[in-house]
Design a protein around this motif. Structure first.
Motif, mmCIF file in Angstrom:
data_model
loop_
_atom_site.group_PDB
_atom_site.id
_atom_site.type_symbol
_atom_site.label_atom_id
_atom_site.label_comp_id
_atom_site.label_asym_id
_atom_site.label_seq_id
_atom_site.Cartn_x
_atom_site.Cartn_y
_atom_site.Cartn_z
ATOM 1 N N ILE A 80 69.047 65.316 55.237
ATOM 2 C CA ILE A 80 68.346 64.567 54.717
ATOM 3 C C ILE A 80 66.407 63.961 54.918
ATOM 4 C CG2 ILE A 80 70.860 63.430 53.226
ATOM 5 C CD1 ILE A 80 70.798 60.959 55.264
ATOM 6 N N ALA A 81 67.133 63.960 55.835
ATOM 7 C CA ALA A 81 65.509 63.147 56.691
ATOM 8 C C ALA A 81 64.547 64.195 56.152
ATOM 9 C CB ALA A 81 65.598 63.570 58.438
ATOM 10 N N GLU A 82 64.428 65.264 56.386
ATOM 11 C CA GLU A 82 63.673 66.342 55.536
ATOM 12 C C GLU A 82 63.532 66.336 53.909
ATOM 13 O OE1 GLU A 82 64.849 69.850 57.646
ATOM 14 O OE2 GLU A 82 62.641 70.622 57.192
ATOM 15 N N ARG A 83 64.474 65.710 53.734
ATOM 16 C CA ARG A 83 63.971 65.243 51.719
ATOM 17 C C ARG A 83 63.506 64.457 52.199
ATOM 18 N NH1 ARG A 83 69.246 65.980 49.828
ATOM 19 N NH2 ARG A 83 69.355 68.285 50.347
ATOM 20 N N ALA A 84 63.641 63.283 52.394
ATOM 21 C CA ALA A 84 62.960 62.407 52.379
ATOM 22 C C ALA A 84 61.377 62.173 53.235
ATOM 23 C CB ALA A 84 63.471 60.850 53.986
ATOM 24 N N LEU A 85 61.009 62.992 53.876
ATOM 25 C CA LEU A 85 59.531 63.263 54.368
ATOM 26 C C LEU A 85 59.430 64.325 52.931
ATOM 27 C CD1 LEU A 85 59.856 64.606 58.051
ATOM 28 C CD2 LEU A 85 58.610 62.686 57.080
ATOM 29 N N ALA A 86 59.720 64.972 52.278
ATOM 30 C CA ALA A 86 58.954 65.691 51.674
ATOM 31 C C ALA A 86 58.437 64.459 50.066
ATOM 32 C CB ALA A 86 59.164 67.056 50.803
ATOM 33 N N HIS A 87 59.887 64.169 49.924
ATOM 34 C CA HIS A 87 59.916 63.231 48.779
ATOM 35 C C HIS A 87 58.633 61.948 49.014
ATOM 36 C CE1 HIS A 87 62.746 64.468 46.138
ATOM 37 N NE2 HIS A 87 63.833 64.478 47.265
ATOM 38 N N THR A 88 58.810 60.895 50.141
ATOM 39 C CA THR A 88 57.552 60.574 50.311
ATOM 40 C C THR A 88 56.445 60.571 50.430
ATOM 41 O OG1 THR A 88 58.307 59.729 52.947
ATOM 42 C CG2 THR A 88 59.498 58.608 50.795
ATOM 43 N N THR A 144 67.719 64.043 69.249
ATOM 44 C CA THR A 144 66.389 64.083 68.856
ATOM 45 C C THR A 144 65.462 65.505 68.797
ATOM 46 O OG1 THR A 144 67.164 62.687 70.729
ATOM 47 C CG2 THR A 144 64.808 63.239 70.848
ATOM 48 N N GLU A 145 66.400 67.117 69.415
ATOM 49 C CA GLU A 145 65.771 67.667 69.465
ATOM 50 C C GLU A 145 65.728 68.169 68.433
ATOM 51 O OE1 GLU A 145 66.949 70.275 72.935
ATOM 52 O OE2 GLU A 145 68.048 71.002 71.199
ATOM 53 N N ILE A 146 66.478 68.052 67.302
ATOM 54 C CA ILE A 146 67.406 68.352 65.992
ATOM 55 C C ILE A 146 65.947 67.497 65.277
ATOM 56 C CG2 ILE A 146 68.256 68.578 63.975
ATOM 57 C CD1 ILE A 146 70.883 69.161 65.651
ATOM 58 N N VAL A 201 62.511 68.718 62.516
ATOM 59 C CA VAL A 201 61.665 69.160 61.331
ATOM 60 C C VAL A 201 60.655 68.343 61.257
ATOM 61 C CG1 VAL A 201 62.224 66.778 59.563
ATOM 62 C CG2 VAL A 201 64.495 67.778 60.512
ATOM 63 N N SER A 202 60.133 66.789 62.226
ATOM 64 C CA SER A 202 58.546 67.059 62.382
ATOM 65 C C SER A 202 58.178 67.887 62.674
ATOM 66 C CB SER A 202 59.064 65.623 63.553
ATOM 67 O OG SER A 202 58.767 66.114 64.570
ATOM 68 N N GLU A 203 57.873 68.306 63.609
ATOM 69 C CA GLU A 203 56.734 69.433 63.890
ATOM 70 C C GLU A 203 56.607 70.706 62.047
ATOM 71 O OE1 GLU A 203 58.966 71.777 67.234
ATOM 72 O OE2 GLU A 203 57.740 70.019 68.317
ATOM 73 N N ARG A 204 58.123 71.109 61.966
ATOM 74 C CA ARG A 204 57.587 71.799 60.611
ATOM 75 C C ARG A 204 57.502 70.845 59.051
ATOM 76 N NH1 ARG A 204 63.256 73.126 62.058
ATOM 77 N NH2 ARG A 204 64.270 71.287 60.561
ATOM 78 N N HIS A 205 57.374 69.793 59.623
ATOM 79 C CA HIS A 205 56.137 68.767 58.584
ATOM 80 C C HIS A 205 54.996 68.351 58.955
ATOM 81 C CE1 HIS A 205 59.620 68.738 54.886
ATOM 82 N NE2 HIS A 205 60.336 68.791 55.844
#
Ligand code: AMP
Ligand code: MG
Length: 329
Positions: free
Chosen positions: A238-246, A264-266, A270-274
């Motif tokens: 859901i963090a990933e989807r929130a980044l993609a939406h916003t 933290t690692e996970i 996510v932050s690196e991918r985005h």
């Protein structure tokens, strides 16, 4: 001269007193957490803890900060969300101090305070925030003048789930850190209910299934490992989807469960991918404490907000998105 705010936190089982200046220096951040010998947190016992220890914690904060009561320019308190008896005790202490010292009183939303202290520490301006704690699990971002909850747990908070699981496995309290250590020795992944519904998630199914695995004799190391991977994977989705939406460019991890290195690692992944910046709030500012309340009190006060004593009743169900964020307009 920068203003000095005393911030008082007491929404659940922790009582904290923080001293912060309007130029963002944390001068003191003292707290104590009720640790029940057995069972969960009883709201009445937690509020008793706050009234018993509150005054000495406040005195300790002032002495760490090297100030006295007369140096305090304003008092801020956590008005909600939280457990009614705890909030009322905390608010009573705050009102008494504000009246006695004849300084303004400012009411603070606990969840908003977690975000803003994370922004102060990281220098982030407009993050997607993953706020994970004993009582809350939310993915939040600023939109249209308010902090919007993009996703949240539909039942229990992730920290609560970890604490109850650890209790079932006979591991003690708080459960999160013990589960993290135990999970490192897990080798076999057992499938657990992965429950993401749109932007929301649910943790009660994982808890029930993990308890069943325990009854079936599965090694606790493997249970802890499987629970972490599943529960944190759901949050990452859901963090990933929130980044993609916003399309926001910062990802902030905060709350007591933010102390977990695997989570933290996970989320770092996510932050690196985005290709967004990532910050995990440091342990002393991640859990429930008074510095975040003081800092938000200052942000609000500088934007012209304070509350009259007669309006300062607590709000146990105060949602993150119910407050106009005047200091960000
Ligand atoms: P808070 O409600 O913000 O004070 O955070 C308390 C919660 O954080 C409890 O549920 C703890 O079990 C959890 N917690 C603390 N350290 C860790 C950790 N290393 N891993 C997972 N959860 C943790
Ligand atoms: Mg909290």
């Amino acid at each position: 001269m920068p203003k000095i705010c005393l911030g008082i936190e007491g929404t659940a089982h922790s009582f904290g007193a923080g001293v912060v200046t309007s130029d963002g220096k944390v001068l003191a951040n003292e707290w104590d957490m009720l640790k029940p010998a057995q069972g969960g947190i009883h709201p009445r016992e937690a509020s008793r803890h706050h009234s018993d220890l509150g005054p000495s914690i406040i005195n300790r904060a002032l002495s760490t900060a090297g100030i006295s009561f007369k140096d305090i320019d304003l008092v801020a308190y956590s008005r909600g969300p939280g457990l009614g008896p705890c909030l009322r005790t905390t608010a009573t202490i705050a009102r008494t101090l504000a009246l006695k010292l004849a300084v303004p009183l400012v009411d603070v939303n606990h969840c908003v305070a977690h975000i803003e202290i994370g922004c102060l520490e990281s220098g982030f301006v407009d993050p997607v925030t993953v706020y994970v704690s004993g009582g809350n699990t939310q993915v939040i971002a600023f939109a249209g003048g308010r902090f919007r909850t993009f996703g949240e747990t539909l039942d229990i908070a992730i920290g609560n789930m970890l604490d109850v699981l650890a209790r079932t496995l006979g591991m003690g309290f708080p459960g999160g850190p013990i589960i993290e250590t135990t999970a490192k020795e897990g080798t076999t992944f057992h499938s657990l209910p992965y429950s993401v519904k749109g932007m929301d998630l649910s943790y009660s199914g994982i808890l029930t299934a993990a308890k069943r695995l325990y009854k079936e004799g599965v090694a606790t190391q493997d249970i802890c490992f499987s629970v972490q991977e599943t529960a944190f994977g759901m949050l990452a989705e859901i963090a990933e989807r929130a980044l993609a939406h916003t399309k926001k460019e910062e990802l902030l991890l905060t709350g007591g469960v933010a102390r977990n290195n695997r989570l933290t690692e996970i989320l770092q992944g996510v932050s690196e991918r985005h290709e967004v910046r990532f910050h995990k709030v440091s342990p002393s500012l991640a859990g429930d404490q008074g510095a975040m309340i003081a800092w938000n009190g200052l942000l609000q006060f500088n934007a012209g907000r304070q509350i009259r004593i007669q309006d300062s009743h607590v709000l146990p169900k105060w949602r993150t998105d119910e407050q106009d964020i005047i200091w960000r307009q």
